[in-house]
Design a protein around this motif. Structure first.
Motif, mmCIF file in Angstrom:
data_model
loop_
_atom_site.group_PDB
_atom_site.id
_atom_site.type_symbol
_atom_site.label_atom_id
_atom_site.label_comp_id
_atom_site.label_asym_id
_atom_site.label_seq_id
_atom_site.Cartn_x
_atom_site.Cartn_y
_atom_site.Cartn_z
ATOM 1 N N UNK A 122 0.797 -1.228 0.000
ATOM 2 C CA UNK A 122 0.000 0.000 0.000
ATOM 3 C C UNK A 122 0.831 1.280 0.000
ATOM 4 N N UNK A 125 1.274 3.637 -3.385
ATOM 5 C CA UNK A 125 0.122 4.489 -3.740
ATOM 6 C C UNK A 125 0.107 5.746 -2.873
ATOM 7 N N UNK A 126 0.342 5.561 -1.574
ATOM 8 C CA UNK A 126 0.358 6.702 -0.660
ATOM 9 C C UNK A 126 1.479 7.669 -1.059
ATOM 10 N N UNK A 127 2.626 7.116 -1.393
ATOM 11 C CA UNK A 127 3.758 7.952 -1.807
ATOM 12 C C UNK A 127 3.431 8.733 -3.070
ATOM 13 N N UNK A 128 2.715 8.097 -3.990
ATOM 14 C CA UNK A 128 2.280 8.775 -5.214
ATOM 15 C C UNK A 128 1.404 9.981 -4.838
ATOM 16 N N UNK A 129 0.476 9.778 -3.913
ATOM 17 C CA UNK A 129 -0.394 10.873 -3.459
ATOM 18 C C UNK A 129 0.419 12.009 -2.865
ATOM 19 N N UNK A 130 1.424 11.666 -2.065
ATOM 20 C CA UNK A 130 2.285 12.694 -1.449
ATOM 21 C C UNK A 130 3.062 13.454 -2.522
ATOM 22 N N UNK A 156 -1.380 -4.154 -6.196
ATOM 23 C CA UNK A 156 -1.541 -2.698 -6.024
ATOM 24 C C UNK A 156 -0.251 -1.941 -6.322
ATOM 25 N N UNK A 159 -0.305 -1.013 -9.870
ATOM 26 C CA UNK A 159 -1.286 0.062 -10.108
ATOM 27 C C UNK A 159 -0.617 1.403 -9.780
ATOM 28 N N UNK A 160 0.072 1.403 -8.647
ATOM 29 C CA UNK A 160 0.729 2.633 -8.184
ATOM 30 C C UNK A 160 1.885 3.013 -9.104
ATOM 31 N N UNK B 58 -5.329 1.417 -5.408
ATOM 32 C CA UNK B 58 -4.428 2.534 -5.635
ATOM 33 C C UNK B 58 -5.130 3.871 -5.397
ATOM 34 N N UNK B 61 -5.170 4.654 -1.771
ATOM 35 C CA UNK B 61 -3.828 4.973 -1.287
ATOM 36 C C UNK B 61 -3.397 6.374 -1.693
ATOM 37 N N UNK B 62 -3.642 6.727 -2.947
ATOM 38 C CA UNK B 62 -3.258 8.060 -3.426
ATOM 39 C C UNK B 62 -4.014 9.126 -2.629
ATOM 40 N N UNK B 64 -5.074 8.870 0.394
ATOM 41 C CA UNK B 64 -4.460 8.918 1.725
ATOM 42 C C UNK B 64 -3.215 9.809 1.681
ATOM 43 N N UNK B 65 -2.383 9.607 0.677
ATOM 44 C CA UNK B 65 -1.154 10.390 0.546
ATOM 45 C C UNK B 65 -1.442 11.874 0.381
#
Lengths: 279, 309
Positions: A122, A125-130, A156, A159-160, B58, B61-62, B64-65
């Motif tokens: 997971x 994906x979070x890093x992509x958002x950041x 996932x 996907x990311x 994804x 997750x995005x 969340x980021x």
């Protein structure tokens, strides 16, 4: 403060490894194998690369780190303590009911932890958002995401990876701790996972292969990653699971097991001997 | 003629309006923006809209980021793929760290219609309300949805907003007051209370009119917020009315009916009749036909109450 001397960084890595052994021994559970394999990577990131201030753990413009392989929390905690985010003594309470040092990192409990992780696959994906958020506000933050190689078996992740490349996230750097082992065996035997570098390449990443225990090589790789524009970087770091403790090296059995007293003493002795060699 | 509108439409329109006022809002979708209606926002604010393609894990997750940088992500896809496919991501990457992500899932329930069982999410209320930190809202009409879209931007933390595909009547005028955590009581009949949520609220109101002609006076309670649940209203109605019925476009296990029962068993034990999908999968058909088939329409409520009398 940026540390540039390779010998000094090696000493820090050694201290981080000691912290890993101490916390897992005292907690009587945890994951030493993968924590030891990423200790040099974390050392270079936290002491040479990332823009961070332990006095201001929530500073807006800081670089971000996501430990996607959250079970290697002992390595992250030991690094954060070494960097001064919290007292090193707290490592002894790892996984204890009264401790904030949870089995897997909790961003709301520990200063310096940028994302709560634990369920594999997971973090990217979070890093992509950041990385997207940083670009939207022109904040100039770099985002580092450390992943296990076994973790790449999660769908996932890819996907990311697609999203990272589509969004041209050149401020995002993935590091794969490629120690080749997962709980049930080698990554090739268990899931047929091979050619990690060409997989990332085909997903549109700038890929750098590196010896994940060579401090100099790691520094050069992170510097190169910063220069690449328009695409994310994946650093595939070849590592040894259990690195630094002879009897843990390349042993699947040390993935998620705490050492007994005798093993603990032997491990600490080895790391102390190694430290003396570095003086 | 009665004006009807699907809550997904109200969501899409209001979101685009809200985007003007609140610049922190970003919107994410997974290749369904024309169906979830996030395309209205996308057209207006292309720089704050992200279509991640068919990758719901994804997507979460995005979001969340983005939220860790102070953005307020509104995330949309079908309820099946939000609460279902990305459950682990919602639980571990959004709810556990208590991140400020608004999951606005459309096409909930069997009223999705023709697409059939694979797309008819009848377990999402159950899945979402059992996650700590999560607020769960299910709106019944245009007015309430427009209120909810804005209101959830003001609370910090994860929200699951359940929206529907089927166009349903507008129940409330624009002056109606709503509050998160408070149910809306419509009428003060004492023969029965019907707790309804989402598309079943207007059905309950229709049933109320039909029953009136038969000398039965019921009240309808619109359960807009499913979590936190309005204990006070539940207990009050149980004390004041002879019968308690719950009705939902959701499995009767784990959803609204269960939530009401959890309160009553502890606070004021009494009989509760749970109407909803009776622990079975849906099927293809027109939404109105399916509501009849699964007995979550006005006629089924009337029938149930007459049987019980």
């Amino acid at each position: 403060m940026k540390i540039t001397k390779v010998e000094a960084l090696k000493k820090i890595a050694n201290d981080i490894r000691k912290g890993v052994i101490e916390s897992v021994y005292n907690g009587k559970s945890g994951h030493p194998g993968g924590s030891l394999s990423c200790a040099d990577i974390l050392t270079v990131l936290y002491f040479n690369q990332m823009n961070l201030d332990p006095k201001e753990p929530l500073a807006e413009g800081r670089d971000r780190f996501v430990l996607s392989k959250g079970h290697c929390s002992p390595a992250l905690y030991s690094t954060l303590a070494e960097k001064g985010f919290f007292d090193r003594k707290l490592l002894n309470d790892f996984r204890n009911i009264n401790s904030n040092l949870q089995g897997h990192p909790d961003m709301n409990k520990i200063p310096g932890v940028d994302m709560t992780t634990g369920s594999l696959g997971q973090g990217l994906s979070v890093s992509v958002g950041m990385a997207i958020a940083s670009k939207m506000e022109s904040m100039g933050c770099r985002v580092y995401c450390l992943m296990g190689d076994g973790e790449l078996e999660e769908g996932q992740v890819w996907e990311a990876a697609m999203a990272a490349s589509k969004n041209k996230l050149d401020n995002l750097c993935v590091i794969v701790d490629n120690n080749n082992l997962q709980i049930d065996g080698s990554i090739k035997e268990v899931a047929g996972l091979t050619n990690i570098d060409s997989k990332f390449e085909s997903f549109g990443f700038n890929v750098i292969n590196v010896n994940g225990h060579d401090i100099e090589e790691l520094i050069i790789s992170f510097e190169k990653a910063k220069e690449v524009k328009g695409m994310p970087t994946a650093i595939i770091a070849k590592t040894i699971k259990g690195k630094g403790v002879s009897f843990m090296e390349n042993q699947v059995g040390w993935h998620g097991k705490a050492p007994n007293k005798e093993e603990y003493e032997k491990a600490i002795q080895e790391l102390n001997t190694n430290y003396i060699k570095l003086l | 003629m009665e004006i009807k509108k699907a809550t997904r439409e109200s969501y899409g329109e209001k979101l685009a309006e809200l985007g003007e006022i609140n610049k922190d809002i970003v919107v994410l979708d997974a290749d369904l923006s024309s169906a979830t209606k996030t395309n209205i926002f996308a057209k207006k604010f292309p720089d704050r809209f992200f279509d991640v393609g068919i990758s719901e894990q994804n997507l979460m997750g995005i979001a969340a980021g983005l939220s860790t940088f102070g953005k307020i992500p509104y995330v949309s896809t079908f309820a099946m793929f939000a609460a279902g496919r990305a459950y682990d991501q919602i639980r571990n990457s959004i709810a556990y760290p208590n991140l400020n992500v608004k999951i606005c899932a459309t096409h909930a329930g069997i009223t999705v219609g023709e697409d059939g069982a694979t797309h008819q999410m009848i377990e999402d209320i159950s899945l979402m309300r059992t996650i700590p930190n999560m607020t769960v809202i299910c709106t019944s009409d245009d007015t309430q949805t427009r209120w909810a879209v804005e209101e959830i931007s003001k609370i910090k933390g994860p929200v699951y907003l359940r929206l529907c595909r089927l166009a349903t009547p507008i129940i409330y005028n624009k002056e109606q007051d709503f509050e998160i955590g408070k149910m809306v009581q419509i009428g003060d009949g004492t023969d029965a209370t019907i707790f309804a949520t989402g598309v079943t609220v207007s059905e309950a109101l229709k049933a109320k009119e039909i029953l009136k002609t038969k000398g039965i006076d019921i009240r309808v309670v619109d359960v807009c917020t499913i979590k936190p649940i309005d204990n006070e209203m539940i207990i009050k109605c149980a004390k004041e009315t002879k019968k308690i019925i719950t009705i939902e476009d959701h499995n009767i296990i784990g959803g609204l009916g269960s939530a009401i029962c959890e309160v009553l068993t502890q606070e004021y034990p009494c009989k509760v009749i749970r109407m909803g999908i009776q622990d079975q999968f849906g099927r293809s058909g027109k939404a109105e036909e399916l509501m009849k088939y699964y007995k979550i329409d006005a006629d089924s409520i009337v029938e149930k109450l007459l049987d019980e009398n």
